[in-house]
Scaffold this motif. Structure first.
Motif, PDB file in Angstrom:
ATOM      1  N   SER A  68      10.833   4.466  -4.939  1.00  0.00           N
ATOM      2  CA  SER A  68       9.709   4.099  -4.085  1.00  0.00           C
ATOM      3  C   SER A  68       8.656   5.202  -4.030  1.00  0.00           C
ATOM      4  N   GLU A  69       7.399   4.809  -4.098  1.00  0.00           N
ATOM      5  CA  GLU A  69       6.292   5.756  -4.001  1.00  0.00           C
ATOM      6  C   GLU A  69       5.706   5.804  -2.589  1.00  0.00           C
ATOM      7  N   CYS A  70       6.143   4.903  -1.723  1.00  0.00           N
ATOM      8  CA  CYS A  70       5.593   4.849  -0.365  1.00  0.00           C
ATOM      9  C   CYS A  70       6.104   6.034   0.452  1.00  0.00           C
ATOM     10  N   LEU A  71       5.183   6.746   1.090  1.00  0.00           N
ATOM     11  CA  LEU A  71       5.554   7.918   1.889  1.00  0.00           C
ATOM     12  C   LEU A  71       6.471   7.548   3.049  1.00  0.00           C
ATOM     13  N   LYS A  72       6.329   6.349   3.567  1.00  0.00           N
ATOM     14  CA  LYS A  72       7.132   5.933   4.715  1.00  0.00           C
ATOM     15  C   LYS A  72       8.613   5.821   4.375  1.00  0.00           C
ATOM     16  N   GLY A  92       2.087  -1.840   6.276  1.00  0.00           N
ATOM     17  CA  GLY A  92       1.254  -0.738   6.758  1.00  0.00           C
ATOM     18  C   GLY A  92       0.724   0.154   5.655  1.00  0.00           C
ATOM     19  N   GLU A  93       1.217  -0.026   4.419  1.00  0.00           N
ATOM     20  CA  GLU A  93       0.745   0.755   3.269  1.00  0.00           C
ATOM     21  C   GLU A  93       0.388  -0.206   2.134  1.00  0.00           C
ATOM     22  N   PRO A  94      -0.701  -0.956   2.281  1.00  0.00           N
ATOM     23  CA  PRO A  94      -1.015  -2.024   1.316  1.00  0.00           C
ATOM     24  C   PRO A  94      -1.191  -1.541  -0.120  1.00  0.00           C
ATOM     25  N   GLU A  95      -1.582  -0.278  -0.302  1.00  0.00           N
ATOM     26  CA  GLU A  95      -1.788   0.217  -1.664  1.00  0.00           C
ATOM     27  C   GLU A  95      -0.471   0.352  -2.429  1.00  0.00           C
TER      28      GLU A  95
END
Length: 311
Positions: A68-72, A92-95
């Motif tokens: 996963s690349e999402c910081l969350k 919350g992180e659409p990108e």
């Protein structure tokens, strides 16, 4: 009377006995996240959906979060305001949405996806990947001046941190943890002393206490919700009642004081899938109960929970 036998059966059939002995966190997680998914819907519907579409597992989440690349999704402490919504396919992180594997879990709603992920991260990061050791440590670290307060402190040591996991509340946590702690009594004897005191307050138990007049007589009339677990609420009342009932008269294998069993008995008396006596299907709560053959008879105040909300 077979309450503990039923828990032992679930423990064996789900492999929890082996999982606790071997500290197999993935197996315990798979069972726990499944139990926590039984919220806001009937057990039958939840089971049918899971059978058709699959369940979240430790191994699946572990694999998904690696890439996963999402910081969350970096850690439990990063995971907040995910806001994944299954219907609108937004978060919350659409990108990062298109590449995110969290939505690939085919669960009933997006809230359950977030719960599974949040619980996984809690166990991995907060509990150090060993849920058995974490539970043992939390129970051993709890202190109090007397036995009732010690039991309450041990319950809080487990439930309070886990309540920060997304989408879980005290009711479902108490239900799941009490099963785990009671079932593991042959492996972790101290766990049983905590699990037997956990009570699960659902609308059936709350409305039973309203209808019978117990809440009124105790001076603690309140709406269903957090107040049920507050001082003097439904949970406290059931524990107090349980202290005066020797449950060994029902089953010699029971402890003398067994709040979880007393609460479960109330649930069975009310639940449609059990005795099916005191519930909203059988009673029109706009009025007093009209069942003249109820075994509680004149002991029941026949109050209306709906009317009580407006007092």
């Amino acid at each position: 009377m077979s309450f503990i036998d039923e828990i032992d059966h679930e423990f064996r059939t789900t492999g929890l006995d082996i999982a606790v002995k071997s500290h197999s966190t993935p197996a315990i997680f798979d069972w726990l996240v499944d139990v926590l998914s039984f919220q806001g819907i009937s057990d039958r519907v939840a089971r049918d959906y899971a059978s058709k579409h699959g369940r979240p597992t430790w191994s699946l989440l572990e694999e998904n979060l690696k890439s996963s690349e999402c910081l969350k999704l970096r850690s439990y402490w990063h995971y907040s305001n995910c806001r994944y919504d299954k219907t609108s396919q937004t978060c919350g992180e659409p990108e990062h949405f298109d590449a995110c594997k969290l939505p690939r879990l085919r669960l009933r709603n997006g809230r359950l996806n977030q719960t599974a992920c949040s619980l996984f991260l809690f166990i991995r990061d907060v509990a150090g990947g060993d849920l058995v050791d974490w539970i043992r440590g939390q129970i051993e670290a709890a202190v109090a001046d007397d036995e009732p307060d010690l039991s309450a402190a041990r319950q809080a040591a487990l439930i309070a941190p886990l309540q920060h996991v997304y989408g879980v509340g005290e009711k479902t946590l108490s239900m799941a943890l009490s099963t785990l702690l009671i079932g593991a009594r042959g492996i972790e004897p101290v766990w049983f002393e905590t699990g037997k005191d956990m009570v699960v307050i659902d609308t059936l138990a709350h409305n039973f206490l309203h209808r019978t007049g117990i809440l009124h007589d105790c001076g603690t009339i309140h709406a269903y919700g957090q107040a049920c677990y507050a001082e003097g609420g439904c949970a406290a009342i059931i524990r107090k009642v349980a202290a005066s009932i020797d449950c060994r008269q029902f089953n010699s294998a029971f402890p003398s004081v067994f709040p979880r069993f007393v609460q479960h008995s109330i649930w069975r008396f009310c639940a449609a899938e059990a005795v099916n006596v005191c519930n909203g299907n059988r009673i029109d709560d706009r009025y007093a109960c009209q069942d003249r053959f109820c075994r509680l008879g004149p002991k029941c105040a026949r109050n209306s929970p709906k009317r009580a909300r407006f007092q």
